[in-house]
Design an enzyme around this catalytic site. Sequence first.
Site, short mmCIF file in Angstrom:
data_model
loop_
_atom_site.label_atom_id
_atom_site.label_comp_id
_atom_site.label_asym_id
_atom_site.label_seq_id
_atom_site.Cartn_x
_atom_site.Cartn_y
_atom_site.Cartn_z
N GLY A 159 -45.59 -8.41 -27.18
CA GLY A 159 -44.94 -7.82 -26.02
C GLY A 159 -45.99 -7.37 -25.03
N ARG A 160 -46.63 -6.25 -25.35
CA ARG A 160 -47.68 -5.70 -24.50
C ARG A 160 -48.73 -6.74 -24.13
NH1 ARG A 160 -49.11 -0.33 -24.76
NH2 ARG A 160 -48.06 -0.20 -26.77
N TYR B 95 -48.25 9.50 -24.14
CA TYR B 95 -49.32 9.09 -25.04
C TYR B 95 -50.71 9.54 -24.61
CZ TYR B 95 -45.75 5.57 -26.32
OH TYR B 95 -44.60 4.93 -26.69
N ARG C 232 -46.11 6.60 -19.79
CA ARG C 232 -47.16 6.48 -20.81
C ARG C 232 -48.23 7.57 -20.73
NH1 ARG C 232 -50.42 2.90 -21.30
NH2 ARG C 232 -50.39 2.71 -23.56
N CYS D 97 -41.21 18.01 -11.50
CA CYS D 97 -41.44 19.43 -11.79
C CYS D 97 -41.80 19.65 -13.27
CB CYS D 97 -40.19 20.23 -11.41
SG CYS D 97 -40.53 21.98 -11.20
N GLU D 98 -42.90 19.05 -13.66
CA GLU D 98 -43.44 19.17 -15.02
C GLU D 98 -44.96 19.13 -14.93
OE1 GLU D 98 -41.85 19.42 -17.94
OE2 GLU D 98 -39.77 18.91 -17.42
#
Length: 428
Positions: A283-284, A324, A320, A350-351
Site C-alpha cells: 500500500g504505502r 505517529y 500522521r 484547536c489542538e
Amino acid sequence: MPSAVFFSGTVQVAALSNFLPGELDAIARQVQTPFYAYSTQAIRERVASLQHVFRGLDVRICYAVKANSNLAILQLMALHDVGADIVSLGEMQRSLKAGIPAGRIVFSGVGKTADEIDAALAAGVWRFNVESVDELHLIQHVAQERGASARAAVRINPDVDARTHAKISTGKAENKFGVSIDEARRWFAASASLSHVQLDGLHAHIGSQILDLEPFRMALQRVEAFRRELVGAGHAIASVDIGGGLGVTYRPGVDKPVDIADYASLVRETFAGFKGTLALEPGRWLVAEAGVLVTRAIRVKHGSDRQFLVVDAAMNDLLRPSLYDAWHEIVPLHGRDEPDVAYDVVGPVCETGDTFALGRVMPRCEAGDLLMLGGAGAYGASMGSTYNSRPLPAEVLLDDGRYAVVRRRQTLAEMMAGEQFPQAWHET
C-alpha cells in the site's frame, strides 16, 4: 477550470522530484489550498518495478486500499492488473467501481460482519483472510445460508517484531491481528467439518513502514515452515499471502528502505518449493512518495522563543504527524533566496497536536507562500476527517504536464448534508 495545464521548473528534493512548483502554484489558484496532488507516473513506476522483480512467479499483487482509497488511484491500479486488499465493505465497493475484478480482491480485517461477508460472497471475492475462530465459523454460517463456498486463508501471527512504530506493528503476539500457529494448526485439523469454507491458504502481515529485511526473513521463514508442515499432514495450500509493509523514504538520508530486488530474492528463496499463488499487499510503498499535500502559509506568529508558521492545512487533513510523530518533508515553493529559519509548522485546528513539525529549518516564509509536504500519498486523504468542521480537501491527479481533479473540495453544505434537526421522536 481547464482540463490540462503545462508548467516548467523543478523542486530540487529527490523524494519530491515528481512535482513542479509552477504546476502546483497554478493548481492552487484553481482549486485552492490545501489540496493533495498525486503523480500518476510515480505510481506507474512503482507498480512496474514490483511486477518486474517478481516476473516468472505466480504472484498476485493486491493493493492495500486503506493507504489511499481515491477512485482514480484504484482505477490506475486496475489498469495495471493490480488487485485489492480490502478491510471493509466500502473499500470493496470502491474497488469494484474502479474496475478491479472481484476475483482479484482479498478481504482482510479483524472485524468482518455477517453483512460484509455476505456482500463479499455475493460479489465473488477471491478469498478471506480469517483472523479468529469466531470469524471462521461466521463465514461458514453465512456461506451455508447463501449456498456458496468461501475460500479462506488463516492469518497467522508469527510473533515477529517488525521494528517499526508500535501503532503500525501487527505481527507480535500482543497485537490484535491473526492467530498463533498452534491455533491455526487446530483449524486445519478440523477443516473437514467446514462444508462451505475451503481453508487452503496462509496469510501473514507483520506491520507497516518496515526498513529492515530481517523481520521479513523471520516471518516468511516461519510461514513457509508451517506451510510445509501442513502439506506434510495432507492439507493442500493453494496460496500464501505475505502481506505488505515495505517502508518508504519520509526523511531523506535517514530512512533507508529495503531494496525491492533484495526483498523479491528473499521471497523467491523462501518459497522456492511452493507451487501455488503468492499474494502481496503493498500500500504505502506504491503511493506514499507519489503524493504531496500543498498548503498555504496564513501567517508567521512570533512567540517568546519560537516562530510558528501557521498554514491552512491541519491535522484533520494529514493526521500522521499528530498520530505517529511522523516526519514529512516540508518544502517552501516561493523560489526566493531567503535565509534559513527554524519554524514550528502548525495548522489552525484547536489542538496542540495540530503540529506538522517542530523547529524545522527552512528558507524564510511569508503569509501567502505555498508549501509542499512530501510523502503524503499514503494515509493522508484516506485518514482525513472534518474535525473542527473543516471540509475535506480536494485531490488532483497529475500526468504528463496535465492534471485532473479526482475529488473536489467538500462544501460546508455537503459536510452537513447528513445531519438534521429532530423531526420525529420515537419511543425507546
